[in-house]
Design a protein around this motif. Structure first.
Motif, PDB file in Angstrom:
ATOM      1  N   SER A  80       0.826  -1.220   0.000  1.00  0.00           N
ATOM      2  CA  SER A  80       0.000   0.000   0.000  1.00  0.00           C
ATOM      3  C   SER A  80       0.853   1.261   0.000  1.00  0.00           C
ATOM      4  CB  SER A  80      -0.918   0.000   1.232  1.00  0.00           C
ATOM      5  OG  SER A  80      -1.722  -1.152   1.256  1.00  0.00           O
ATOM      6  N   LEU A  81       1.655   1.403  -1.006  1.00  0.00           N
ATOM      7  CA  LEU A  81       2.603   2.510  -1.086  1.00  0.00           C
ATOM      8  C   LEU A  81       1.922   3.863  -0.963  1.00  0.00           C
ATOM      9  CD1 LEU A  81       4.939   0.933  -3.700  1.00  0.00           C
ATOM     10  CD2 LEU A  81       5.746   2.116  -1.644  1.00  0.00           C
ATOM     11  N   GLU A  82       2.609   4.760  -0.244  1.00  0.00           N
ATOM     12  CA  GLU A  82       2.110   6.121  -0.030  1.00  0.00           C
ATOM     13  C   GLU A  82       3.119   7.119  -0.606  1.00  0.00           C
ATOM     14  OE1 GLU A  82       1.587   6.530   4.163  1.00  0.00           O
ATOM     15  OE2 GLU A  82       0.002   4.989   4.275  1.00  0.00           O
ATOM     16  N   LEU A  83       2.642   8.339  -0.840  1.00  0.00           N
ATOM     17  CA  LEU A  83       3.514   9.370  -1.413  1.00  0.00           C
ATOM     18  C   LEU A  83       4.767   9.574  -0.552  1.00  0.00           C
ATOM     19  CD1 LEU A  83       0.913  12.083  -2.502  1.00  0.00           C
ATOM     20  CD2 LEU A  83       2.119  10.452  -3.967  1.00  0.00           C
ATOM     21  N   GLY A  84       4.590   9.503   0.772  1.00  0.00           N
ATOM     22  CA  GLY A  84       5.701   9.730   1.692  1.00  0.00           C
ATOM     23  C   GLY A  84       6.752   8.638   1.683  1.00  0.00           C
ATOM     24  N   ASP A  85       6.466   7.554   0.989  1.00  0.00           N
ATOM     25  CA  ASP A  85       7.463   6.481   0.892  1.00  0.00           C
ATOM     26  C   ASP A  85       8.520   6.795  -0.161  1.00  0.00           C
ATOM     27  OD1 ASP A  85       4.822   3.998   1.248  1.00  0.00           O
ATOM     28  OD2 ASP A  85       6.008   5.040   2.780  1.00  0.00           O
ATOM     29  N   SER A  86       8.283   7.834  -0.946  1.00  0.00           N
ATOM     30  CA  SER A  86       9.258   8.208  -1.977  1.00  0.00           C
ATOM     31  C   SER A  86      10.576   8.585  -1.317  1.00  0.00           C
ATOM     32  CB  SER A  86       8.741   9.396  -2.802  1.00  0.00           C
ATOM     33  OG  SER A  86       7.576   9.042  -3.507  1.00  0.00           O
ATOM     34  N   ALA A  87      11.626   7.911  -1.715  1.00  0.00           N
ATOM     35  CA  ALA A  87      12.949   8.100  -1.110  1.00  0.00           C
ATOM     36  C   ALA A  87      13.920   7.198  -1.859  1.00  0.00           C
ATOM     37  CB  ALA A  87      12.933   7.714   0.369  1.00  0.00           C
ATOM     38  N   VAL A  88      15.176   7.262  -1.433  1.00  0.00           N
ATOM     39  CA  VAL A  88      16.157   6.302  -1.930  1.00  0.00           C
ATOM     40  C   VAL A  88      16.398   5.287  -0.821  1.00  0.00           C
ATOM     41  CG1 VAL A  88      18.461   5.930  -2.867  1.00  0.00           C
ATOM     42  CG2 VAL A  88      17.237   8.057  -3.367  1.00  0.00           C
ATOM     43  N   TYR A  89      16.299   4.019  -1.161  1.00  0.00           N
ATOM     44  CA  TYR A  89      16.478   2.949  -0.190  1.00  0.00           C
ATOM     45  C   TYR A  89      17.819   2.265  -0.473  1.00  0.00           C
ATOM     46  CZ  TYR A  89      11.644   3.750   1.009  1.00  0.00           C
ATOM     47  OH  TYR A  89      10.479   4.343   1.430  1.00  0.00           O
ATOM     48  N   PHE A  90      18.633   2.204   0.568  1.00  0.00           N
ATOM     49  CA  PHE A  90      19.953   1.603   0.441  1.00  0.00           C
ATOM     50  C   PHE A  90      20.027   0.310   1.236  1.00  0.00           C
ATOM     51  CE2 PHE A  90      22.421   4.608  -1.890  1.00  0.00           C
ATOM     52  CZ  PHE A  90      21.881   5.849  -1.626  1.00  0.00           C
ATOM     53  N   CYS A  91      20.590  -0.682   0.608  1.00  0.00           N
ATOM     54  CA  CYS A  91      20.922  -1.923   1.277  1.00  0.00           C
ATOM     55  C   CYS A  91      22.403  -1.865   1.648  1.00  0.00           C
ATOM     56  CB  CYS A  91      20.650  -3.090   0.329  1.00  0.00           C
ATOM     57  SG  CYS A  91      21.068  -4.708   0.982  1.00  0.00           S
ATOM     58  N   ALA A  92      22.766  -2.449   2.763  1.00  0.00           N
ATOM     59  CA  ALA A  92      24.163  -2.484   3.178  1.00  0.00           C
ATOM     60  C   ALA A  92      24.432  -3.809   3.866  1.00  0.00           C
ATOM     61  CB  ALA A  92      24.489  -1.316   4.121  1.00  0.00           C
ATOM     62  N   SER A  93      25.712  -4.126   3.999  1.00  0.00           N
ATOM     63  CA  SER A  93      26.073  -5.345   4.713  1.00  0.00           C
ATOM     64  C   SER A  93      27.354  -5.114   5.501  1.00  0.00           C
ATOM     65  CB  SER A  93      26.250  -6.515   3.743  1.00  0.00           C
ATOM     66  OG  SER A  93      27.406  -6.343   2.939  1.00  0.00           O
ATOM     67  N   SER A  94      27.559  -5.943   6.492  1.00  0.00           N
ATOM     68  CA  SER A  94      28.795  -5.897   7.274  1.00  0.00           C
ATOM     69  C   SER A  94      29.081  -7.287   7.816  1.00  0.00           C
ATOM     70  CB  SER A  94      28.677  -4.887   8.424  1.00  0.00           C
ATOM     71  OG  SER A  94      27.752  -5.334   9.396  1.00  0.00           O
ATOM     72  N   ALA A  95      30.349  -7.495   8.151  1.00  0.00           N
ATOM     73  CA  ALA A  95      30.727  -8.747   8.789  1.00  0.00           C
ATOM     74  C   ALA A  95      30.307  -8.711  10.248  1.00  0.00           C
ATOM     75  CB  ALA A  95      32.232  -8.968   8.668  1.00  0.00           C
TER      76      ALA A  95
END
Lengths: 113, 112
Positions: A80-95
């Motif tokens: 149910s996406l909303e206008l406020g969800d607009s953004a850049v989403y970053f995935c990251a990882s670490s040991a």
């Protein structure tokens, strides 16, 4: 190439739709993260998984549901996406020991119209 | 709760100048501190990682220092170039949780 890869790079969708973003890392890391960067460029943690187990769940609407089928993958499903969800989403990882810091993916720019 | 502050928010310098970016954190019980660079519309590229037991790290024209007791880190860029123009972010992993707190970044513009 060893990296954190996200797909898609861009995502434009209408309000109310459900969408998923996929993330994969081949670095052998056992912890993965989702960060959100808003229009003001502020980076905020959303979720963290360690060996497929959720260890951090910040104050995020329950429309956002992460899924980690194995420690190399962490996907983000948004209902149910909303206008406020607009953004850049970053995935990251670490040991596990985090001695080598974090490695980020190139981001997914989500635009909800 | 860890809070990370970066000053200044924006910086514009002429090419060739040496400059310092600042990062302050409120909880000195840190695991390490990482500096990133972000170009417009791009992801985060790791520049330097300083372990809590270290005082500084160097990579090329970049030098990052860490003073845990005062809750500060600096990123020194020598002989700046237009290609250094980007937003620089510092990140501090919390020792008791698997997350990093990011500063809001310093946007650097190096003019030719």
């Amino acid at each position: 190439d060893t990296a954190v890869s996200q797909t898609p790079k861009y995502l434009v969708t209408q309000m109310g739709n459900d969408k998923s973003i996929k993330c994969e890392q081949n670095l052998g890391h056992d912890t993965m993260y989702w960060y959100k960067q808003d229009s003001k460029k502020f980076l905020k943690i959303m979720f963290s998984y360690n060996n497929k187990e959720l260890i951090i769940n910040e104050t995020v609407p329950n429309r956002f549901s992460p899924k980690s089928p194995d420690k190399a993958h962490l996907n983000l499903h948004i209902n149910s996406l909303e206008l406020g969800d607009s953004a850049v989403y970053f995935c990251a990882s670490s040991a596990r020991d985090r001695d080598h810091g974090y490695t980020f993916g190139s981001g997914t720019r989500l635009t909800v119209v | 709760k860890q809070e990370v502050t970066q000053i200044p928010a924006a910086l514009s310098v002429p090419e060739g100048e040496n400059l310092v970016l600042n990062c302050s954190f409120t909880d000195s019980a840190i695991y390490n501190l990482q500096w990133f660079r972000q170009d417009p519309g791009k992801g985060l590229t790791s520049l330097l990682l300083i372990q809590s037991s270290q005082r500084e790290q160097t990579s090329g024209r970049l030098n990052a220092s860490l003073d845990k007791s005062s809750g500060r880190s600096t990123l020194y860029i020598a002989a700046s170039q237009p290609g250094d123009s980007a937003t620089y972010l510092c990140a501090v992993p919390n020792t008791n949780a698997g997350k990093s707190t990011f500063g809001d970044g310093t946007t650097l513009t190096v003019k030719p």
